[in-house]
Design a protein around this motif. Structure first.
Motif, PDB file in Angstrom:
ATOM      1  N   UNK A  72       0.831  -1.191   0.000  1.00  0.00           N
ATOM      2  CA  UNK A  72       0.000   0.000   0.000  1.00  0.00           C
ATOM      3  C   UNK A  72       0.875   1.255   0.000  1.00  0.00           C
ATOM      4  N   UNK A  73       0.285   2.321  -0.520  1.00  0.00           N
ATOM      5  CA  UNK A  73       0.998   3.590  -0.626  1.00  0.00           C
ATOM      6  C   UNK A  73      -0.015   4.723  -0.512  1.00  0.00           C
ATOM      7  N   UNK A  74       0.365   5.792   0.163  1.00  0.00           N
ATOM      8  CA  UNK A  74      -0.524   6.950   0.277  1.00  0.00           C
ATOM      9  C   UNK A  74      -0.776   7.538  -1.099  1.00  0.00           C
ATOM     10  N   UNK A  75      -2.015   7.958  -1.336  1.00  0.00           N
ATOM     11  CA  UNK A  75      -2.341   8.522  -2.639  1.00  0.00           C
ATOM     12  C   UNK A  75      -1.700   9.893  -2.837  1.00  0.00           C
ATOM     13  N   UNK A  76      -1.470  10.644  -1.753  1.00  0.00           N
ATOM     14  CA  UNK A  76      -0.780  11.932  -1.839  1.00  0.00           C
ATOM     15  C   UNK A  76       0.123  12.070  -0.618  1.00  0.00           C
ATOM     16  N   UNK A  77       1.340  12.535  -0.851  1.00  0.00           N
ATOM     17  CA  UNK A  77       2.310  12.730   0.221  1.00  0.00           C
ATOM     18  C   UNK A  77       2.883  14.135   0.074  1.00  0.00           C
ATOM     19  N   UNK A  78       2.842  14.915   1.152  1.00  0.00           N
ATOM     20  CA  UNK A  78       3.374  16.282   1.144  1.00  0.00           C
ATOM     21  C   UNK A  78       4.320  16.455   2.325  1.00  0.00           C
ATOM     22  N   UNK A  79       5.525  16.871   2.028  1.00  0.00           N
ATOM     23  CA  UNK A  79       6.492  17.200   3.073  1.00  0.00           C
ATOM     24  C   UNK A  79       6.310  18.663   3.464  1.00  0.00           C
ATOM     25  N   UNK A  80       6.051  18.884   4.729  1.00  0.00           N
ATOM     26  CA  UNK A  80       5.900  20.245   5.250  1.00  0.00           C
ATOM     27  C   UNK A  80       7.301  20.759   5.580  1.00  0.00           C
ATOM     28  N   UNK A  81       7.708  21.852   4.925  1.00  0.00           N
ATOM     29  CA  UNK A  81       9.046  22.398   5.118  1.00  0.00           C
ATOM     30  C   UNK A  81       8.972  23.864   5.528  1.00  0.00           C
ATOM     31  N   UNK A  82      10.022  24.297   6.193  1.00  0.00           N
ATOM     32  CA  UNK A  82      10.130  25.704   6.619  1.00  0.00           C
ATOM     33  C   UNK A  82      10.745  26.501   5.485  1.00  0.00           C
ATOM     34  N   UNK A  83       9.971  27.418   4.896  1.00  0.00           N
ATOM     35  CA  UNK A  83      10.475  28.248   3.806  1.00  0.00           C
ATOM     36  C   UNK A  83      10.919  29.624   4.288  1.00  0.00           C
ATOM     37  N   UNK A  84      10.724  29.880   5.582  1.00  0.00           N
ATOM     38  CA  UNK A  84      11.196  31.134   6.192  1.00  0.00           C
ATOM     39  C   UNK A  84      12.214  30.786   7.264  1.00  0.00           C
ATOM     40  N   UNK A  85      13.290  31.539   7.294  1.00  0.00           N
ATOM     41  CA  UNK A  85      14.341  31.308   8.294  1.00  0.00           C
ATOM     42  C   UNK A  85      13.955  31.981   9.599  1.00  0.00           C
ATOM     43  N   UNK A  86      14.170  31.262  10.706  1.00  0.00           N
ATOM     44  CA  UNK A  86      13.863  31.829  12.008  1.00  0.00           C
ATOM     45  C   UNK A  86      13.734  30.759  13.065  1.00  0.00           C
ATOM     46  N   UNK A  87      13.352  31.184  14.261  1.00  0.00           N
ATOM     47  CA  UNK A  87      13.175  30.283  15.398  1.00  0.00           C
ATOM     48  C   UNK A  87      11.750  29.752  15.394  1.00  0.00           C
ATOM     49  N   UNK A  88      11.608  28.419  15.482  1.00  0.00           N
ATOM     50  CA  UNK A  88      10.271  27.817  15.548  1.00  0.00           C
ATOM     51  C   UNK A  88       9.674  28.118  16.922  1.00  0.00           C
ATOM     52  N   UNK A 108       6.679  30.465  12.992  1.00  0.00           N
ATOM     53  CA  UNK A 108       8.084  30.851  13.076  1.00  0.00           C
ATOM     54  C   UNK A 108       8.131  32.332  13.445  1.00  0.00           C
ATOM     55  N   UNK A 109       9.142  32.723  14.173  1.00  0.00           N
ATOM     56  CA  UNK A 109       9.303  34.124  14.574  1.00  0.00           C
ATOM     57  C   UNK A 109       9.233  35.015  13.333  1.00  0.00           C
TER      58      UNK A 109
END
Length: 405
Positions: A72-88, A108-109
């Protein structure tokens, strides 16, 4: 002469000897039994013919189901990434929960980005003021040029200054838009709806510094994909039989139905559909990859599960289903035992297709209404008649046997 006289007959002389009495009684009993026996039939009666379990075959259109391994495999997979630099600063979701598209996940700050946006807006205001001044100057110079109060060069300079101011305003607007986008990146949201896994970073971590830092993964598992493989030789043989008219394509204009069998042998209750088969063959394994889509509203199935896929790719018209124990398979061919109307048993050669749920699909060799032995083979004797009784399938195997179509 001396005269002999017989001895007087007394009671002792008239009685026979004692040892003659049992013999006489046994002889009389034998004669009586012989007299009661009919004619010359002195042998014991013949035993009744043995009972054997049979099934009466009837032709039908049988779907040829192929069982193949898959994952089995997920029909959609999305990696959530930080596109802004800063402190979480904050995590706004529960790990392992379902999220909707656009739902906030991390913050993010954003102080540096709000300052950049304010600066861009100030530059836009300055550019608009400069444009206003340049536009007014160009408007004043237009009638002066007509009256030849100024030179053509002075008017061109004023018009150019106006156009440059307009360009500065457009650049300042773009800078404001860029600053707004970067500020939005400080608030991370779910790109798709699905189930989110564990957070890959914690609060206080520096993210987005030089690269888009992975924060989490969202997978859509309803519907779910199942990727499985089939032998290229088997697939080509099946297509040749369909092209030759011996089999009928089960898919037709719609997608073929798919069933998923889990590792414990249980069958997933919801049917899926075949999406596609790959157009190339893997040279390392000589396999063709296929994909099916399975509904998964309760999220019972998870990505990465090993499953077995039951796929009906063709149908055999006029075929028959027989329990597997009814067919004797050997190097000389496949045979069955057929009971005639007089109870005599004969051996018949048949052509067997695939196996389905404890049964063989018999493609040829039998006629409608014939009785095939399923149980009681040890009772069969050469040229000896048998009594055929209807065979009852065990409940466990009957439940898993697909019905003819």
């Amino acid at each position: 002469m001396t005269a002999w006289s017989a001895a007087p007959a007394g009671p002792a002389a008239a009685a026979p000897p004692r040892f003659i009495r049992p013999f006489a009684l046994a002889l009389a009993l034998s004669l009586a039994l012989a007299a009661c026996s009919p004619g010359t039939e002195h042998a014991a009666a013949a035993p009744p013919p043995p009972e054997v379990g049979v099934v009466t075959v009837q032709p039908a259109t049988v779907g040829l189901v192929t069982e193949l391994p898959g994952r089995t495999e997920a029909s959609r997979v999305a990696q959530v990434r930080a596109r802004a630099a800063g402190i979480l600063q904050r995590r706004l979701f529960h790990e392992g929960s379902d999220v909707r598209a656009g739902q906030p996940l991390f913050t993010i700050d954003d102080a540096p980005y709000r300052a950049t946006l304010a600066s861009a807006r100030a530059q836009l205001a300055r550019a608009r003021a400069t444009l206003m001044q340049a536009g007014a100057q160009a408007e004043r110079d237009k009638p002066l040029l007509a009256a030849q109060a100024i030179s053509q060069q002075e008017y061109v300079a004023a018009a150019a200054a106006q156009q440059q101011a307009e360009a500065d305003v457009a650049a300042a607007q773009a800078a404001v838009q860029t600053a707004q986008i970067n500020l939005g990146y400080a608030h991370v949201s779910a790109p798709i709806a699905g189930r989110i896994g564990r957070a890959l970073v914690t609060e206080g971590a520096l993210v987005g510094q030089g690269e888009a830092t992975p924060l989490a993964v969202v997978q859509q598992i309803d519907p779910l994909y199942v990727n499985f493989t089939q032998s290229a030789a088997q697939l080509m043989r099946l297509r040749a039989q369909i092209a030759g008219g011996r089999l009928v394509d089960a898919r037709g204009p719609a997608a073929a139905a798919v069933r998923v069998v889990l590792e414990d042998g249980s069958v997933y209750p919801l049917r899926g559909r075949l999406l596609f088969s790959d157009v190339t063959v893997d040279p390392s394994s000589d396999q063709v990859t296929l994909r099916a889509e399975i509904p998964n509203p309760q999220h019972v199935l998870l990505p990465g599960l090993y499953v077995r896929v039951r796929l009906e790719q063709a149908q055999a018209p006029g075929a028959m289903l027989l329990p597997q124990q009814a067919v004797q398979r050997g190097s000389a061919g496949d045979t069955v035992q057929v009971v005639a109307a007089d109870g005599r048993v004969s051996t018949r050669t048949v052509r067997v297709g695939s196996a389905q749920g404890g049964q063989w699909v018999v493609l040829s060799g039998l006629q409608a209404g014939e009785r095939v032995v399923v149980d009681g083979f040890q009772k069969l004797r050469p040229n000896a008649p048998v009594k055929a009784v209807a065979w009852q399938a065990p409940a466990a195997s009957a439940a898993g046997t697909p019905a003819p179509r």
